[in-house]
Design a protein around this motif. Structure first.
Motif, mmCIF file in Angstrom:
data_model
loop_
_atom_site.group_PDB
_atom_site.id
_atom_site.type_symbol
_atom_site.label_atom_id
_atom_site.label_comp_id
_atom_site.label_asym_id
_atom_site.label_seq_id
_atom_site.Cartn_x
_atom_site.Cartn_y
_atom_site.Cartn_z
ATOM 1 N N LEU A 77 2.314 1.840 -3.444
ATOM 2 C CA LEU A 77 1.292 2.331 -4.373
ATOM 3 C C LEU A 77 1.048 3.824 -4.180
ATOM 4 O O LEU A 77 0.982 4.591 -5.148
ATOM 5 N N VAL A 78 0.929 4.268 -2.934
ATOM 6 C CA VAL A 78 0.667 5.681 -2.654
ATOM 7 C C VAL A 78 1.859 6.551 -3.034
ATOM 8 O O VAL A 78 1.713 7.612 -3.669
ATOM 9 N N VAL A 79 3.072 6.128 -2.670
ATOM 10 C CA VAL A 79 4.273 6.936 -2.940
ATOM 11 C C VAL A 79 4.504 7.075 -4.441
ATOM 12 O O VAL A 79 4.787 8.173 -4.942
ATOM 13 N N GLU A 80 4.368 5.996 -5.190
ATOM 14 C CA GLU A 80 4.609 6.071 -6.630
ATOM 15 C C GLU A 80 3.549 6.921 -7.322
ATOM 16 O O GLU A 80 3.853 7.629 -8.289
ATOM 17 N N PHE A 81 2.329 6.885 -6.828
ATOM 18 C CA PHE A 81 1.277 7.720 -7.422
ATOM 19 C C PHE A 81 1.591 9.202 -7.237
ATOM 20 O O PHE A 81 1.520 9.994 -8.188
ATOM 21 N N PHE A 82 1.961 9.588 -6.037
ATOM 22 C CA PHE A 82 2.250 11.000 -5.789
ATOM 23 C C PHE A 82 3.565 11.434 -6.434
ATOM 24 O O PHE A 82 3.717 12.599 -6.802
ATOM 25 N N TRP A 92 3.758 6.024 -13.397
ATOM 26 C CA TRP A 92 3.771 5.682 -11.978
ATOM 27 C C TRP A 92 3.262 4.269 -11.753
ATOM 28 O O TRP A 92 3.713 3.574 -10.833
ATOM 29 N N GLN A 123 2.497 12.289 -9.938
ATOM 30 C CA GLN A 123 1.809 13.569 -10.008
ATOM 31 C C GLN A 123 2.770 14.728 -9.827
ATOM 32 O O GLN A 123 2.642 15.777 -10.470
ATOM 33 N N CYS A 144 5.371 1.328 -10.024
ATOM 34 C CA CYS A 144 4.803 0.628 -8.871
ATOM 35 C C CYS A 144 4.863 -0.889 -9.065
ATOM 36 O O CYS A 144 5.166 -1.633 -8.128
ATOM 37 N N THR A 162 0.821 -1.209 0.000
ATOM 38 C CA THR A 162 0.000 0.000 0.000
ATOM 39 C C THR A 162 0.853 1.256 0.000
ATOM 40 O O THR A 162 0.569 2.222 -0.723
ATOM 41 N N VAL A 163 1.917 1.257 0.788
ATOM 42 C CA VAL A 163 2.804 2.424 0.836
ATOM 43 C C VAL A 163 3.466 2.652 -0.517
ATOM 44 O O VAL A 163 3.560 3.797 -0.997
#
Length: 350
Positions: A153-158, A188, A161, A192, A150-151
């Motif tokens: 996924l969130v870090v690569e998304f931001f 991203w 962006q 990920c 989960t971490v």
């Protein structure tokens, strides 16, 4: 009557000075208009039509600007597209590599038998009480499996962006070169997938190494006597004086409430699987946050998360000793396996 003949006047004194400066390594000064006029003027300056002036000045190019333009063009160039065939081929290849690790682990779990290791009846390290785990397996799987994914996924998304907002070519940063169903996958998402794949593969290798050691050594757990209540082939027990100094290899468990899973798990003390799992996952996530979460505004938050992750791994390792599930050397060996694989797997991460 005097005849006029063409005169080629080239007073090249300024030009010679220009060339001498260039050959001496000094930075040549640009020829001014007055120097050019002085070079063109001579004793027959009235015959301007017959004057032949040959000036070959070097062309100066701003190399920095030209390189920057080349880099800009290169960065704006979209990567070649790869279709569903390449995508599913890559996924199939990764699954085959993971199966090389996962299938042996499944074989150990279903059909593996640990080495039949004996014991001494006066071994006090095997007489600890049986307790439930302070860190149950479902919490370990949630913290060391679901949380890192989960971490990431969130870090690569931001990160994706942030690159899109601050890049001079936002469209090129969003292009990954992979398209599926007429849609191009974002960069991203591909990144990920790479990070998650490396994490899962390293986790499988780490667990396989732990299981090989478990089944090859077959060390008894600290609660062996309490859980098994061993009885020898002649019907005697450890309370009989005849077995005081004997090394017992042939025995059966007299406990009526012991399950087959507990009977098998009783011999899998070295090394600690909980400690190796927790140390690998937490250290991998700590290194991942250090190298990928590079926002200066969240630096203190990143350090706090890293501290909490390491403390979770440390606490998990300590509970395996306090719950009498492992000997201290089992936990030390398991932690070393997890930390080693975490460092090796993340050594190529950028």
């Amino acid at each position: 009557m005097s005849t006029l003949r063409p005169v080629s006047v080239c007073d090249t004194t300024p030009l010679q000075r220009f060339e001498s400066q260039s050959s001496s390594g000094e930075e040549p000064s640009s020829p001014t208009a007055s120097s050019i006029i002085a070079a063109a003027s001579g004793p027959n300056h009235n015959n301007n039509n017959n004057v032949k002036l040959d000036l070959q000045l070097p062309t100066f190019v701003d190399s920095t600007r030209s390189q920057g333009s080349l880099y800009a063009v290169a960065s704006n160039k979209k990567p070649p597209l790869r279709g569903p065939r390449q995508i599913f081929g890559r996924i199939l290849t990764d699954l085959c590599l993971l199966s090389c690790v996962g299938l042996p682990m499944l074989g150990f779990s279903l059909w593996g038998e640990a080495v039949k290791r004996g014991f001494f009846c006066d071994d006090s390290s095997l007489r600890h009480p049986y307790r439930d785990s302070t860190m149950p397996s479902w919490i370990l799987y949630l913290m060391c499996g679901a949380l890192p994914l989960t971490v990431m996924l969130v870090v690569e998304f931001f990160r994706g962006q942030d690159k899109r907002l601050h890049s001079p070519f936002p469209k090129s940063t969003m292009c990954s070169g992979y398209h599926l169903c007429h849609l191009e996958l974002p960069t991203w998402l591909v990144e990920c997938y790479h990070r998650m794949g490396i994490f899962i593969f390293g986790l499988g290798v780490e667990q396989l190494s732990t299981n090989i050691a478990k089944y090859s050594i077959g060390r008894l757990r600290p609660h062996f006597y309490t859980l098994c209540q061993p009885v020898m082939k002649d019907g005697t027990t450890c309370s009989d004086p005849i077995n005081a100094a004997r090394y017992i290899e042939e025995f059966t468990c007299a406990a009526v409430d012991i399950t087959s899973k507990q009977l098998k798990d009783m011999r899998l003390s070295f090394p600690s699987g909980h400690a190796s799992f927790a140390c690998y996952s937490m250290l991998y996530l700590v290194i991942y946050l250090h190298r990928r979460m590079q926002w200066k505004q969240l630096r203190m938050l990143c350090h706090l998360l890293q501290f909490l992750l390491l403390m979770f791994a440390w606490y998990t390792a300590l509970t395996r000793v306090s719950d009498y599930k492992h000997h201290w050397s089992d936990v030390l060996a398991g932690s070393g396996i997890g930390l080693t694989y975490a460092v090796v797997v993340t050594s190529t991460m950028w």
